[in-house]
Design a protein around this motif. Structure first.
Motif, PDB file in Angstrom:
ATOM      1  N   VAL A  19       0.663  -0.952   0.270  1.00 18.39           N
ATOM      2  CA  VAL A  19       0.322   0.275  -0.433  1.00 18.39           C
ATOM      3  C   VAL A  19       0.887   1.087  -0.179  1.00 18.39           C
ATOM      4  CG1 VAL A  19      -2.051   1.161   1.737  1.00 18.39           C
ATOM      5  CG2 VAL A  19      -1.918  -0.654   0.995  1.00 18.39           C
ATOM      6  N   LEU A  20       0.419   2.092  -0.831  1.00 20.81           N
ATOM      7  CA  LEU A  20       1.248   3.259  -1.247  1.00 20.81           C
ATOM      8  C   LEU A  20       0.282   4.654  -1.080  1.00 20.81           C
ATOM      9  CD1 LEU A  20       3.281   2.133  -4.556  1.00 20.81           C
ATOM     10  CD2 LEU A  20       4.209   2.299  -1.729  1.00 20.81           C
ATOM     11  N   CYS A  21       0.992   5.919  -0.741  1.00 22.59           N
ATOM     12  CA  CYS A  21       0.591   6.652  -0.677  1.00 22.59           C
ATOM     13  C   CYS A  21      -0.209   7.412  -2.085  1.00 22.59           C
ATOM     14  CB  CYS A  21       1.107   7.961  -0.363  1.00 22.59           C
ATOM     15  SG  CYS A  21       1.120   9.918  -0.690  1.00 22.59           S
ATOM     16  N   CYS A  30       2.895  -3.382   3.789  1.00 23.43           N
ATOM     17  CA  CYS A  30       3.519  -4.453   3.741  1.00 23.43           C
ATOM     18  C   CYS A  30       2.550  -4.504   3.281  1.00 23.43           C
ATOM     19  CB  CYS A  30       4.808  -5.558   4.322  1.00 23.43           C
ATOM     20  SG  CYS A  30       5.908  -3.713   4.358  1.00 23.43           S
ATOM     21  N   PRO A  31       2.342  -5.867   2.416  1.00 25.08           N
ATOM     22  CA  PRO A  31       1.090  -7.085   2.278  1.00 25.08           C
ATOM     23  C   PRO A  31       1.107  -7.350   3.203  1.00 25.08           C
ATOM     24  CG  PRO A  31       3.601  -7.121  -0.344  1.00 25.08           C
ATOM     25  CD  PRO A  31       2.874  -6.204   1.817  1.00 25.08           C
ATOM     26  N   GLN A  32       0.492  -8.258   3.504  1.00 18.68           N
ATOM     27  CA  GLN A  32      -0.955  -8.906   4.347  1.00 18.68           C
ATOM     28  C   GLN A  32      -1.061  -8.722   5.658  1.00 18.68           C
ATOM     29  OE1 GLN A  32      -1.682 -12.496   3.665  1.00 18.68           O
ATOM     30  NE2 GLN A  32      -2.248 -10.809   2.483  1.00 18.68           N
ATOM     31  N   VAL A  33      -0.271  -7.183   5.888  1.00 17.77           N
ATOM     32  CA  VAL A  33      -0.721  -6.010   7.205  1.00 17.77           C
ATOM     33  C   VAL A  33      -1.871  -6.147   7.921  1.00 17.77           C
ATOM     34  CG1 VAL A  33       0.730  -4.654   8.610  1.00 17.77           C
ATOM     35  CG2 VAL A  33       1.882  -6.182   7.357  1.00 17.77           C
ATOM     36  N   GLU A  73       4.992   0.547   7.940  1.00 22.50           N
ATOM     37  CA  GLU A  73       5.919   1.330   6.815  1.00 22.50           C
ATOM     38  C   GLU A  73       6.635   2.811   7.311  1.00 22.50           C
ATOM     39  OE1 GLU A  73       8.336  -1.372   5.821  1.00 22.50           O
ATOM     40  OE2 GLU A  73       6.849  -2.393   6.569  1.00 22.50           O
ATOM     41  N   ASN A  74       4.977   3.906   7.059  1.00 24.67           N
ATOM     42  CA  ASN A  74       5.213   5.179   7.342  1.00 24.67           C
ATOM     43  C   ASN A  74       4.227   5.637   7.984  1.00 24.67           C
ATOM     44  OD1 ASN A  74       8.481   5.848   6.080  1.00 24.67           O
ATOM     45  ND2 ASN A  74       7.655   4.457   4.829  1.00 24.67           N
ATOM     46  N   ILE A  75       3.959   6.413   8.404  1.00 25.46           N
ATOM     47  CA  ILE A  75       2.688   7.356   9.023  1.00 25.46           C
ATOM     48  C   ILE A  75       2.558   7.762   9.099  1.00 25.46           C
ATOM     49  CG2 ILE A  75       1.894   5.852  10.751  1.00 25.46           C
ATOM     50  CD1 ILE A  75      -0.352   6.475   7.646  1.00 25.46           C
ATOM     51  N   SER A 112      -9.889   3.515  -0.656  1.00 26.12           N
ATOM     52  CA  SER A 112      -9.633   4.760  -1.744  1.00 26.12           C
ATOM     53  C   SER A 112      -8.940   5.756  -1.260  1.00 26.12           C
ATOM     54  CB  SER A 112     -11.827   4.943  -1.432  1.00 26.12           C
ATOM     55  OG  SER A 112     -11.906   5.850  -0.193  1.00 26.12           O
ATOM     56  N   ARG A 113      -8.497   5.794  -0.086  1.00 26.88           N
ATOM     57  CA  ARG A 113      -7.471   7.130  -0.118  1.00 26.88           C
ATOM     58  C   ARG A 113      -6.229   6.848   0.028  1.00 26.88           C
ATOM     59  NH1 ARG A 113     -10.411  11.092   3.296  1.00 26.88           N
ATOM     60  NH2 ARG A 113     -12.496  10.692   2.954  1.00 26.88           N
ATOM     61  N   VAL A 114      -5.650   5.422  -0.776  1.00 32.35           N
ATOM     62  CA  VAL A 114      -4.154   4.523  -0.944  1.00 32.35           C
ATOM     63  C   VAL A 114      -4.010   4.316  -2.377  1.00 32.35           C
ATOM     64  CG1 VAL A 114      -3.588   4.708   1.534  1.00 32.35           C
ATOM     65  CG2 VAL A 114      -4.528   2.551   0.005  1.00 32.35           C
ATOM     66  N   LYS A 115      -2.776   3.991  -2.712  1.00 34.53           N
ATOM     67  CA  LYS A 115      -2.728   2.930  -3.717  1.00 34.53           C
ATOM     68  C   LYS A 115      -2.711   1.707  -3.352  1.00 34.53           C
ATOM     69  CE  LYS A 115       0.749   4.813  -6.556  1.00 34.53           C
ATOM     70  NZ  LYS A 115       1.869   6.319  -7.068  1.00 34.53           N
ATOM     71  N   HIS A 116      -2.899   1.028  -4.756  1.00 33.75           N
ATOM     72  CA  HIS A 116      -2.608  -0.226  -3.987  1.00 33.75           C
ATOM     73  C   HIS A 116      -1.706  -1.090  -5.388  1.00 33.75           C
ATOM     74  CE1 HIS A 116      -5.397   0.443  -2.176  1.00 33.75           C
ATOM     75  NE2 HIS A 116      -5.298  -0.861  -0.447  1.00 33.75           N
ATOM     76  N   THR A 117      -0.259  -1.397  -4.912  1.00 24.33           N
ATOM     77  CA  THR A 117       0.526  -1.468  -6.280  1.00 24.33           C
ATOM     78  C   THR A 117       0.081  -3.142  -6.783  1.00 24.33           C
ATOM     79  OG1 THR A 117       1.811  -3.004  -4.486  1.00 24.33           O
ATOM     80  CG2 THR A 117       2.903  -0.682  -5.516  1.00 24.33           C
ATOM     81  N   ASP A 118       0.629  -3.130  -8.012  1.00 27.21           N
ATOM     82  CA  ASP A 118      -0.124  -4.534  -8.663  1.00 27.21           C
ATOM     83  C   ASP A 118      -1.366  -4.684  -8.987  1.00 27.21           C
ATOM     84  OD1 ASP A 118       2.427  -6.250  -6.601  1.00 27.21           O
ATOM     85  OD2 ASP A 118       2.886  -5.499  -8.702  1.00 27.21           O
ATOM     86  N   VAL A 119      -2.221  -3.583  -9.156  1.00 25.19           N
ATOM     87  CA  VAL A 119      -3.597  -3.640  -9.653  1.00 25.19           C
ATOM     88  C   VAL A 119      -4.110  -2.510 -10.242  1.00 25.19           C
ATOM     89  CG1 VAL A 119      -4.762  -5.017  -7.588  1.00 25.19           C
ATOM     90  CG2 VAL A 119      -4.400  -2.761  -7.862  1.00 25.19           C
TER      91      VAL A 119
END
Ligand SMILES: [Zn+2]
Length: 119
Positions: A19-21, A30-33, A73-75, A112-119
């Protein structure tokens, strides 16, 4: 706002991808968290921290529940309002991307407020 394909984002009820900004490359989770939960919550509209008080909100119901703030990871956190703090990007401070409940210590990150990689 585009509707979310929750199924493609989850694996065993947890976040399948990193999950990214939504605005900068900052890595949030990170995945699965995070565990996928549905909660009815009125989340103030996205704005930059320095713009002051929020005046609008939208109903957001899809969240990644994170049991411990150290699992991020970062917040970043905004100021405390009632019994919660809003979550913001640690780098660019866009937010709120979710909230932290001061009573339960649970964190809720809006899909809806974050970006998901690989999708
Ligand atoms: Zn950011």
């Amino acid at each position: 706002m585009a509707s979310l394909d929750v199924e493609s984002l989850t694996l065993d009820g947890k976040n399948k991808t990193t999950v990214l900004c939504s605005r900068c490359p900052s890595k949030i989770l990170c995945p699965q968290v995070g565990t996928y939960v549905v909660k009815e919550f009125s989340l103030p509209s996205m704005h930059h921290k320095t713009e002051g008080e929020t005046d609008t909100a939208e109903d957001v119901k899809d969240y990644w529940q994170v049991n411990d703030m150290y699992h991020f990871e970062n917040i970043g956190f905004s100021k405390t309002i009632d019994d919660r703090k809003y979550l913001i990007c640690a780098d660019c401070e866009i937010g709120p991307v979710g909230w932290h409940d001061l009573n339960t210590k649970m964190n809720y990150l809006a899909l809806s407020r974050v970006k998901h990689t690989d999708v």
